[in-house]
Design an enzyme around this catalytic site. Structure first.
Site, mmCIF file in Angstrom:
data_model
loop_
_atom_site.group_PDB
_atom_site.id
_atom_site.type_symbol
_atom_site.label_atom_id
_atom_site.label_comp_id
_atom_site.label_asym_id
_atom_site.label_seq_id
_atom_site.Cartn_x
_atom_site.Cartn_y
_atom_site.Cartn_z
ATOM 1 N N LYS A 18 6.262 -1.464 2.507
ATOM 2 C CA LYS A 18 5.064 -0.617 2.565
ATOM 3 C C LYS A 18 3.880 -1.443 2.059
ATOM 4 O O LYS A 18 3.921 -1.982 0.935
ATOM 5 C CB LYS A 18 5.294 0.585 1.673
ATOM 6 C CG LYS A 18 4.617 1.857 2.104
ATOM 7 C CD LYS A 18 5.097 2.967 1.161
ATOM 8 C CE LYS A 18 4.528 4.293 1.520
ATOM 9 N NZ LYS A 18 4.802 5.281 0.464
HETATM 10 C C1 E4P Z 1 3.813 8.494 1.418
HETATM 11 O O1 E4P Z 1 4.508 7.575 1.743
HETATM 12 C C2 E4P Z 1 3.359 8.763 0.060
HETATM 13 O O2 E4P Z 1 4.368 8.345 -0.829
HETATM 14 C C3 E4P Z 1 3.138 10.224 -0.228
HETATM 15 O O3 E4P Z 1 3.335 11.030 0.888
HETATM 16 C C4 E4P Z 1 1.936 10.536 -1.037
HETATM 17 O O4 E4P Z 1 1.870 11.915 -1.245
HETATM 18 P P1 E4P Z 1 0.993 12.618 -2.387
HETATM 19 O O5 E4P Z 1 -0.409 12.725 -1.872
HETATM 20 O O6 E4P Z 1 1.626 13.956 -2.556
HETATM 21 O O7 E4P Z 1 1.096 11.737 -3.599
#
Ligand code: E4P
Length: 216
Positions: free
Chosen positions: A83
């Site tokens: 990522k």
């Molecule tokens: C995606 O890969 C992220 O980890 C995640 O969806 C972030 O979500 P949040 O806005 O609830 O922290």
């Protein structure tokens, strides 16, 4: 639409994986912090539970640093998906890694133009954050529609991974738009099965069944 769990909690991942509904997992530095576990160890454990992609995020901000971290992370397991943030260095890293056959999830996407760049960089997944987009007075789902339109216009193979999902309506809208994947906290995924009329129906059937005095 594929379902990924947005968590680093092993118990939740095991429980969802047992349903056969789980296609992958996404983590981020905040979720690793919440788990209280060692990043490499917990990622390895998750990769052993699910067959699908498991996103593990780099924290370096420069291309060389990201490549070094990705090198360590991709050795964890074959289903690790690196990522990277949606920055110039992140896109450069995405191009280098995907050209080499490594899966990449370009994260923190908040505009359709950013998603276009991720697709051009050969991303396996791009993650638009709908919940955080909504929180800031924008329409997260309009963003997903725009990205779907653009990717279809040019036949980009990059999958739209709807992230920062907060509730079932987000899941429903993402599916109607034709998003490829959604990642949500385990509680949101579990909540999708709930319906008051299902519970009421089971209650009624069981009460009548008891009156028959039969067993199966
Ligand atoms: C995606 O890969 C992220 O980890 C995640 O969806 C972030 O979500 P949040 O806005 O609830 O922290």
């Amino acid at each position: 639409m594929k379902f990924f769990a947005d968590t680093a909690e092993i118990a939740d991942i095991k429980e969802l994986a047992a349903t056969g509904l789980l296609d992958g997992v996404t983590t981020n530095p905040s979720l690793i912090m919440k788990s209280g576990r060692d990043f490499i160890e917990v990622t390895k454990e998750i990769c052993g539970i699910v067959d699908g992609p498991v996103s593990a995020e780099v924290v370096a901000l420069d291309h060389d640093g990201m490549m070094k971290e990705a090198e360590k992370l991709r050795k964890i397991a074959d289903n690790v998906c690196i990522k990277v943030p949606l920055t110039i260095d992140g896109l450069k890293t995405c191009k280098a890694l995907t050209s080499d056959g490594t899966m990449v999830n370009v994260t923190l996407c908040f505009s359709a133009n950013q998603a276009l760049l991720a697709a051009k960089a050969g991303a396996t997944f791009v993650s638009p954050f709908v919940g955080r987009h909504d929180d800031n007075g924008f329409d997260g789902m309009e963003l997903i529609s725009d990205i779907r339109l653009i990717f279809d216009n040019y036949d980009f193979g990059t999958e739209i991974l709807v992230a920062s999902v907060r509730h079932g309506i987000h899941v429903l809208q993402a599916a109607k738009i034709g998003a490829d994947v959604m990642t949500a906290p385990p509680a949101v995924i579990r909540g999708l099965v709930k319906h008051v009329l299902t519970d009421k129906g089971i209650e009624g059937f069981l009460a009548d069944w008891a009156k028959t005095g039969q067993t199966i």
